[in-house]
Design an enzyme around this catalytic site. Structure first.
Site, short mmCIF file in Angstrom:
data_model
loop_
_atom_site.label_atom_id
_atom_site.label_comp_id
_atom_site.label_asym_id
_atom_site.label_seq_id
_atom_site.Cartn_x
_atom_site.Cartn_y
_atom_site.Cartn_z
N TRP A 134 23.86 -55.40 14.00
CA TRP A 134 25.28 -55.69 14.20
C TRP A 134 25.91 -54.41 14.75
CZ3 TRP A 134 29.49 -54.95 10.15
CH2 TRP A 134 30.67 -55.62 10.50
N ASP A 215 23.08 -55.28 3.69
CA ASP A 215 24.30 -55.87 4.23
C ASP A 215 24.08 -57.37 4.32
OD1 ASP A 215 26.63 -56.54 5.45
OD2 ASP A 215 26.12 -55.71 7.41
N LYS A 251 31.41 -66.16 6.21
CA LYS A 251 30.66 -67.27 6.80
C LYS A 251 30.37 -68.36 5.78
CE LYS A 251 30.15 -63.96 9.76
NZ LYS A 251 30.24 -63.64 11.14
N1 PLP Z 1 27.50 -57.55 8.56
C1 PLP Z 1 26.90 -58.33 9.46
C2 PLP Z 1 25.45 -58.16 9.72
C3 PLP Z 1 27.64 -59.30 10.15
O1 PLP Z 1 27.01 -60.08 11.04
C4 PLP Z 1 29.03 -59.42 9.89
C5 PLP Z 1 29.82 -60.39 10.65
O2 PLP Z 1 29.53 -60.80 11.73
C6 PLP Z 1 29.58 -58.58 8.92
C7 PLP Z 1 28.80 -57.66 8.29
C8 PLP Z 1 31.02 -58.58 8.51
O3 PLP Z 1 31.76 -59.69 8.61
P1 PLP Z 1 33.16 -59.83 7.89
O4 PLP Z 1 33.83 -58.50 7.88
O5 PLP Z 1 33.89 -60.82 8.70
O6 PLP Z 1 32.84 -60.31 6.51
#
Ligand code: PLP
Length: 406
Positions: A134, A215, A251
Site C-alpha cells: 500500500w 496492518d 472495508k
Molecule cells: N492498510 C492497507 C493495506 C490498506 O489497503 C488500507 C486501505 O486501503 C489501509 C491500511 C487504511 O484504510 P483506512 O484508513 O481507510 O482504514
C-alpha cells in the site's frame, strides 16, 4: 515566503487522478476498476444492512450525546475490536497483555504505530515492507523518520508469492528490524502466504529477533470468515511474539468515511507483561492526545453496536459473506471469460488471488489502451479492484482485456 524551491508542486495522488479521469469520461460503457471501496452488482456503494440497523438503534437512543470520547476511544468498541482480531479466548487478552487505542481508521492506526515505534522502539529505524505495498506505508513511516526497505513479494512470472525472495530478504535483514506484514488480502497484489508459509516466516522473524507490525485492513473481507482472515496474527501471538496491529473497520463494515479503527500492542507472556503494557498504554495516551486528542465517535459506535450484540454480529457475518462472495464470483467470471476467449497467457492468478484487489499482470501500455479505447480504468501497475466488476460489465472487461493482450 514559500517559494517553489522550498515548497515545490507535489505530484497528484495517482488514485485520485484516476478517479478524476473516470468521472470526466462520458462513455456509458465506462468501468471503474481503480476504486478501493466495495460496490454492489449495480456499481453502487453498499450500506451494509446491519449498519443501517445499528444506525437506527443509535438514533433512537435518547441517552446519546456528542461529548468527547475518552482519549483511548470508547471501551465497548476497543475491547471488542481486540477480541475480533485476537480471538475472544486469546490468552493475551486474558493475561492483560494487550492495549488498544481507537484511531482514525486503519491509516491512523498505522500512523500511531509508526509514531510509537519511532519514539520508543530501540531495535531499528528500518521498516521492511513488501514490494509492492500500500503506497501510503512509505509516506507514513517516512513522516516519522523511519526508513522503509523493500522485501520481495510478488513473483511477476507466477503472479503469486515470491516466497523464497521474501524469506531470504527477511532472513538477511538486521536483527531487530521492523517487519510490516499484511495478514490477509494483500494490497495491491491480492496474494497471501498460506498458513504454513506464515509459520516459516514466524520462525525466521523470531530467530532474527525482529518486530512484526501487522496492518489488517480487510479482516472478514478476504475469505468471508473473520477467524480465517486473522489466522496469521493469531499464530504469531500464540508463538509469544511481541507485536503491534493496525486494524481498519473501513472495508469490513463499509464505514470508509467514518474513520473507525484501532491500534493494538501485544506484549509477550511473562511476569512483567502487565506492567509493560501499562507503561505502553500511558505513552500511547500522550501520543494520541497530541495528535488527535479524542477519536471520532460515530463509526466506532456503529461497529460497537454490532460487535456487542450476538444477533447483529451474526447478521454482520452474513453481510461479509455477501461482499466477499460477490468478489469471489467476479474473480471466477473474469477468469472463465478470459479463458473461454483464449486470451494469451494464464489466468488462474485471478482466482488464486484474494480480497479486493488483483494484480492482473497487464502492462502499462495495455492499461493505457484499456482506458483510452475501452473506457476501463485501473492503476498503471495493472491492479484492478474486483469490487468494480459486476455481471453487467464483466463481459466488456474480459473482451477488452482479450483485445489489448492478443
Ligand atoms: N492498510 C492497507 C493495506 C490498506 O489497503 C488500507 C486501505 O486501503 C489501509 C491500511 C487504511 O484504510 P483506512 O484508513 O481507510 O482504514
Amino acid at each position: 515566503s514559500f517559494p517553489a524551491d522550498s515548497v515545490p508542486q507535489a505530484p497528484e495522488d495517482a488514485l485520485f487522478g484516476l478517479a478524476r479521469a473516470y468521472k470526466a469520461d462520458t462513455s456509458s460503457n465506462k468501468v471503474d476498476l481503480g476504486i478501493g471501496a466495495y460496490r454492489d452488482n449495480n456499481a453502487k456503494p453498499w450500506v451494509l444492512p446491519v449498519v443501517k440497523k445499528a444506525d437506527e438503534i443509535l438514533r433512537n437512543n435518547p441517552e446519546l450525546n456528542h461529548e468527547y470520547a475518552p482519549i483511548a476511544g470508547i471501551p465497548e468498541f476497543t475491547s471488542k475490536a481486540s477480541e475480533l482480531m485476537l480471538g475472544a479466548d486469546s490468552p493475551a487478552i486474558k493475561e492483560g497483555r494487550v492495549t488498544s487505542m481507537q484511531t482514525i481508521s486503519g491509516t491512523g492506526a498505522v500512523h500511531l504505530g509508526a509514531l510509537f515505534l519511532a519514539r520508543f522502539y530501540k531495535g531499528s529505524r528500518q521498516v521492511y515492507v513488501s514490494n509492492p505495498t500500500w503506497a501510503n506505508h512509505h509516506q507514513i513511516f517516512r513522516n516519522v523518520d523511519l526508513e522503509t526497505v523493500d522485501y520481495p513479494y510478488f513473483d511477476k512470472k507466477t503472479r503469486g508469492l515470491d516466497f523464497e525472495g521474501m524469506k531470504s530478504t527477511i532472513q538477511s535483514a538486521p536483527e531487530g528490524s521492523i517487519i510490516l506484514l499484511h495478514p490477509c488480502a494483500h494490497n495491491p497484489t491480492g496474494v497471501d502466504p498460506t498458513l504454513d508459509q506464515w509459520k516459516e516466516l514466524a520462525a525466521i522473524i523470531r530467530s532474527k529477533k525482529q518486530f512484526p507490525f501487522f496492518d489488517c485492513a480487510y479482516q472478514g473481507f478476504a475469505s468471508g470468515n473473520l477467524a480465517r482472515d486473522a489466522a496469521a496474527v493469531r499464530y504469531f501471538i500464540e508463538q509469544g511474539f511481541e507485536l503491534v496491529i493496525a486494524q481498519s473497520f473501513a472495508k469490513n463494515f463499509g464505514l470508509y468515511g467514518e474513520r473507525a479503527g484501532c491500534f493494538h500492542v501485544v506484549t509477550g507472556p511473562g511476569a512483567d507483561a502487565k506492567s509493560t503494557i501499562g507503561r505502553i498504554a500511558s505513552q500511547l495516551a500522550i501520543l494520541q492526545r497530541s495528535e488527535i486528542s479524542n477519536p471520532p465517535l460515530y463509526g466506532a459506535r456503529i461497529a460497537a453496536t454490532v460487535l456487542n450484540d450476538t444477533a447483529l454480529f451474526k447478521e454482520w457475518e452474513g453481510n461479509l459473506e455477501t461482499m466477499s462472495g460477490r468478489i469471489i464470483d467476479m474473480r471466477k467470471a473474469l477468469r472463465s471469460k478470459l479463458e473461454s476467449l483464449g486470451t494469451p497467457g494464464t489466468w488462474n492468478h485471478i482466482t488464486d488471488q484474494i480480497g479486493m484487489f488483483s494484480f492482473t499482470g497487464l502492462t502499462e501500455p495495455q492499461v493505457q489502451k484499456l482506458r483510452e479505447e475501452y473506457h476501463i480504468y485501473m492503476t498503471k501497475n495493472g491492479r484492478i479492484s474486483m469490487a468494480g466488476l459486476n455481471t453487467h460489465n464483466v463481459d466488456h472487461v474480459a473482451t477488452s482485456i482479450n483485445k489489448v493482450v492478443s
